[in-house]
Write a protein that holds these residues in place. Structure first.
Motif, PDB file in Angstrom:
ATOM      1  N   SER A  11     -22.046 -45.144 -22.226  1.00 43.65           N
ATOM      2  CA  SER A  11     -21.687 -45.249 -23.643  1.00 43.65           C
ATOM      3  C   SER A  11     -20.705 -44.135 -23.975  1.00 43.65           C
ATOM      4  O   SER A  11     -20.594 -43.146 -23.247  1.00 43.65           O
ATOM      5  CB  SER A  11     -22.939 -45.123 -24.519  1.00 43.65           C
ATOM      6  OG  SER A  11     -23.567 -43.870 -24.297  1.00 43.65           O
ATOM      7  N   GLY A  12     -19.998 -44.275 -25.074  1.00 50.71           N
ATOM      8  CA  GLY A  12     -19.012 -43.273 -25.470  1.00 50.71           C
ATOM      9  C   GLY A  12     -17.940 -43.101 -24.403  1.00 50.71           C
ATOM     10  O   GLY A  12     -17.414 -44.065 -23.860  1.00 50.71           O
ATOM     11  N   LYS A  13     -17.627 -41.846 -24.047  1.00 50.63           N
ATOM     12  CA  LYS A  13     -16.612 -41.565 -23.024  1.00 50.63           C
ATOM     13  C   LYS A  13     -17.084 -41.953 -21.629  1.00 50.63           C
ATOM     14  O   LYS A  13     -16.283 -42.127 -20.724  1.00 50.63           O
ATOM     15  CB  LYS A  13     -16.244 -40.086 -23.048  1.00 50.63           C
ATOM     16  CG  LYS A  13     -15.392 -39.694 -24.228  1.00 50.63           C
ATOM     17  CD  LYS A  13     -14.933 -38.266 -24.100  1.00 50.63           C
ATOM     18  CE  LYS A  13     -14.000 -37.887 -25.237  1.00 50.63           C
ATOM     19  NZ  LYS A  13     -13.533 -36.498 -25.131  1.00 50.63           N
ATOM     20  N   ILE A  17     -15.832 -49.621 -17.416  1.00 54.73           N
ATOM     21  CA  ILE A  17     -15.056 -50.840 -17.584  1.00 54.73           C
ATOM     22  C   ILE A  17     -14.841 -51.431 -16.189  1.00 54.73           C
ATOM     23  O   ILE A  17     -15.078 -50.759 -15.186  1.00 54.73           O
ATOM     24  CB  ILE A  17     -13.689 -50.608 -18.276  1.00 54.73           C
ATOM     25  CG1 ILE A  17     -12.814 -49.649 -17.448  1.00 54.73           C
ATOM     26  CG2 ILE A  17     -13.872 -50.118 -19.700  1.00 54.73           C
ATOM     27  CD1 ILE A  17     -11.376 -49.558 -17.925  1.00 54.73           C
ATOM     28  N   ARG A  18     -14.417 -52.667 -16.137  1.00 60.94           N
ATOM     29  CA  ARG A  18     -14.043 -53.276 -14.864  1.00 60.94           C
ATOM     30  C   ARG A  18     -12.518 -53.270 -14.762  1.00 60.94           C
ATOM     31  O   ARG A  18     -11.829 -53.491 -15.763  1.00 60.94           O
ATOM     32  CB  ARG A  18     -14.552 -54.713 -14.769  1.00 60.94           C
ATOM     33  CG  ARG A  18     -16.052 -54.832 -14.784  1.00 60.94           C
ATOM     34  CD  ARG A  18     -16.503 -56.285 -14.628  1.00 60.94           C
ATOM     35  NE  ARG A  18     -17.922 -56.389 -14.884  1.00 60.94           N
ATOM     36  CZ  ARG A  18     -18.449 -56.734 -16.049  1.00 60.94           C
ATOM     37  NH1 ARG A  18     -17.649 -57.020 -17.076  1.00 60.94           N
ATOM     38  NH2 ARG A  18     -19.756 -56.802 -16.191  1.00 60.94           N
ATOM     39  N   LEU A  19     -12.026 -53.022 -13.566  1.00 56.68           N
ATOM     40  CA  LEU A  19     -10.589 -53.074 -13.319  1.00 56.68           C
ATOM     41  C   LEU A  19     -10.310 -54.050 -12.194  1.00 56.68           C
ATOM     42  O   LEU A  19     -11.125 -54.211 -11.281  1.00 56.68           O
ATOM     43  CB  LEU A  19     -10.055 -51.694 -12.945  1.00 56.68           C
ATOM     44  CG  LEU A  19     -10.056 -50.642 -14.048  1.00 56.68           C
ATOM     45  CD1 LEU A  19      -9.540 -49.315 -13.513  1.00 56.68           C
ATOM     46  CD2 LEU A  19      -9.231 -51.083 -15.257  1.00 56.68           C
ATOM     47  N   GLU A  43     -12.015 -41.958 -16.620  1.00 53.35           N
ATOM     48  CA  GLU A  43     -11.531 -41.614 -15.275  1.00 53.35           C
ATOM     49  C   GLU A  43     -10.525 -42.641 -14.742  1.00 53.35           C
ATOM     50  O   GLU A  43      -9.959 -42.456 -13.663  1.00 53.35           O
ATOM     51  CB  GLU A  43     -12.714 -41.539 -14.296  1.00 53.35           C
ATOM     52  CG  GLU A  43     -13.703 -40.433 -14.606  1.00 53.35           C
ATOM     53  CD  GLU A  43     -14.912 -40.470 -13.693  1.00 53.35           C
ATOM     54  OE1 GLU A  43     -15.042 -41.435 -12.897  1.00 53.35           O
ATOM     55  OE2 GLU A  43     -15.727 -39.536 -13.764  1.00 53.35           O
ATOM     56  N   ALA A  44     -10.315 -43.700 -15.473  1.00 53.79           N
ATOM     57  CA  ALA A  44      -9.531 -44.830 -14.972  1.00 53.79           C
ATOM     58  C   ALA A  44      -8.027 -44.608 -15.093  1.00 53.79           C
ATOM     59  O   ALA A  44      -7.553 -44.021 -16.061  1.00 53.79           O
ATOM     60  CB  ALA A  44      -9.928 -46.094 -15.720  1.00 53.79           C
ATOM     61  N   ASN A  45      -7.293 -45.088 -14.094  1.00 54.51           N
ATOM     62  CA  ASN A  45      -5.829 -45.092 -14.112  1.00 54.51           C
ATOM     63  C   ASN A  45      -5.394 -46.538 -13.878  1.00 54.51           C
ATOM     64  O   ASN A  45      -5.590 -47.077 -12.791  1.00 54.51           O
ATOM     65  CB  ASN A  45      -5.280 -44.173 -13.025  1.00 54.51           C
ATOM     66  CG  ASN A  45      -3.764 -44.088 -13.061  1.00 54.51           C
ATOM     67  OD1 ASN A  45      -3.132 -44.470 -14.041  1.00 54.51           O
ATOM     68  ND2 ASN A  45      -3.177 -43.609 -11.991  1.00 54.51           N
ATOM     69  N   TYR A  46      -4.813 -47.168 -14.890  1.00 59.02           N
ATOM     70  CA  TYR A  46      -4.563 -48.607 -14.829  1.00 59.02           C
ATOM     71  C   TYR A  46      -3.464 -49.007 -15.795  1.00 59.02           C
ATOM     72  O   TYR A  46      -3.052 -48.237 -16.660  1.00 59.02           O
ATOM     73  CB  TYR A  46      -5.845 -49.372 -15.187  1.00 59.02           C
ATOM     74  CG  TYR A  46      -6.342 -49.058 -16.587  1.00 59.02           C
ATOM     75  CD1 TYR A  46      -6.032 -49.877 -17.667  1.00 59.02           C
ATOM     76  CD2 TYR A  46      -7.110 -47.922 -16.835  1.00 59.02           C
ATOM     77  CE1 TYR A  46      -6.465 -49.580 -18.950  1.00 59.02           C
ATOM     78  CE2 TYR A  46      -7.551 -47.613 -18.107  1.00 59.02           C
ATOM     79  CZ  TYR A  46      -7.223 -48.436 -19.155  1.00 59.02           C
ATOM     80  OH  TYR A  46      -7.643 -48.134 -20.430  1.00 59.02           O
ATOM     81  N   ALA A  47      -2.995 -50.226 -15.619  1.00 56.81           N
ATOM     82  CA  ALA A  47      -2.073 -50.858 -16.560  1.00 56.81           C
ATOM     83  C   ALA A  47      -2.837 -51.997 -17.226  1.00 56.81           C
ATOM     84  O   ALA A  47      -3.570 -52.723 -16.556  1.00 56.81           O
ATOM     85  CB  ALA A  47      -0.854 -51.393 -15.831  1.00 56.81           C
ATOM     86  N   MET A 135      -5.512 -46.054 -23.747  1.00 57.23           N
ATOM     87  CA  MET A 135      -5.692 -45.153 -22.612  1.00 57.23           C
ATOM     88  C   MET A 135      -5.007 -45.658 -21.340  1.00 57.23           C
ATOM     89  O   MET A 135      -4.992 -44.969 -20.321  1.00 57.23           O
ATOM     90  CB  MET A 135      -7.193 -44.927 -22.358  1.00 57.23           C
ATOM     91  CG  MET A 135      -7.864 -44.153 -23.477  1.00 57.23           C
ATOM     92  SD  MET A 135      -9.634 -43.970 -23.240  1.00 57.23           S
ATOM     93  CE  MET A 135      -9.653 -42.734 -21.937  1.00 57.23           C
ATOM     94  N   ALA A 136      -4.434 -46.850 -21.389  1.00 55.61           N
ATOM     95  CA  ALA A 136      -3.740 -47.406 -20.223  1.00 55.61           C
ATOM     96  C   ALA A 136      -2.442 -46.630 -19.962  1.00 55.61           C
ATOM     97  O   ALA A 136      -1.775 -46.192 -20.898  1.00 55.61           O
ATOM     98  CB  ALA A 136      -3.421 -48.877 -20.453  1.00 55.61           C
ATOM     99  N   ALA A 137      -2.104 -46.470 -18.686  1.00 57.20           N
ATOM    100  CA  ALA A 137      -0.845 -45.799 -18.320  1.00 57.20           C
ATOM    101  C   ALA A 137       0.351 -46.643 -18.754  1.00 57.20           C
ATOM    102  O   ALA A 137       1.389 -46.113 -19.147  1.00 57.20           O
ATOM    103  CB  ALA A 137      -0.808 -45.549 -16.816  1.00 57.20           C
TER     104      ALA A 137
END
Length: 200
Positions: A11-13, A17-19, A43-47, A135-137
């Motif tokens: 929950s929260g930060k 999520i699924r990538l 922690e995710a790095n995604y488009a 938050m997506a790159a």
């Protein structure tokens, strides 16, 4: 075969999520293959991909997705399955144009990264979408194929962007300024399916 989703935790930060890790392909005609994984949002790095869902009766596509349905316990590997998942035509085209030729691309897509059959998950995940996009790159927008030619994968928004990028690079290298009307004329020419590539 529908995907058997593992529940998302946190929950929260710390929310998960699924990538989708989309496999590369040298040509548009190659089938779609990907891996679905869980990660904490911060922690995710995604488009992220935003696209037009399209009509329900439109031609369907599919994507092969590798996904662990059970979490690892006591050091024992969890069950991993390959799902042949049906996707809408618009999403299929978007993914085929989004993927790279040689490298994987990690992306978030609502239709695949949210369990669409779980109302409880959707109820808390959909309000989170603002954070997911911010938050997506990168955020890619799929506007669909040329309305005058629904049967082909040509004249798409992504391909037009590539054409403009090449044109801009050429202009930059010559240092010749191009008037605004010339850009508009070039855009209209490329967007028109009646014109040959030479004319465009």
């Amino acid at each position: 075969m529908p995907i058997t989703y593992r529940p998302l935790k946190g929950s929260g930060k710390e929310v998960e999520i699924r990538l989708l890790e989309l496999e590369p392909a040298p040509q548009l005609t190659y089938p779609l293959r990907a891996k679905l994984r869980h990660i904490k949002l911060h922690e995710a790095n995604y488009a992220a991909l935003s696209y037009i869902w399209g009509e329900k009766k439109a031609k369907r596509g599919n994507i092969e997705i590798l996904y662990k349905t059970k979490k690892k316990r006591f050091g024992i590997s969890s069950s991993t399955y390959i799902y042949d998942h049906i996707t809408g035509n618009s999403l299929t085209r978007a993914l085929k144009h989004l993927r790279y030729h040689r490298d994987k691309i990690t992306t978030w897509i609502d239709a695949l990264c949210i369990n669409q059959d779980d109302d409880k998950e959707k109820s808390w995940h959909i309000p989170l979408m603002g954070s997911i996009y911010s938050m997506a790159a990168k955020v890619h927008a799929w506007l669909g194929p040329n309305l005058n030619d629904e049967s082909t994968d040509t004249n798409t928004a992504f391909e037009l962007a590539d054409e403009f990028w090449s044109l801009a690079q050429g202009i930059q290298s010559t240092r010749i300024p191009l008037h605004e009307n010339n850009w508009l004329e070039a855009y209209l020419a490329m967007a028109s399916p009646q014109l040959s590539s030479d004319e465009a």
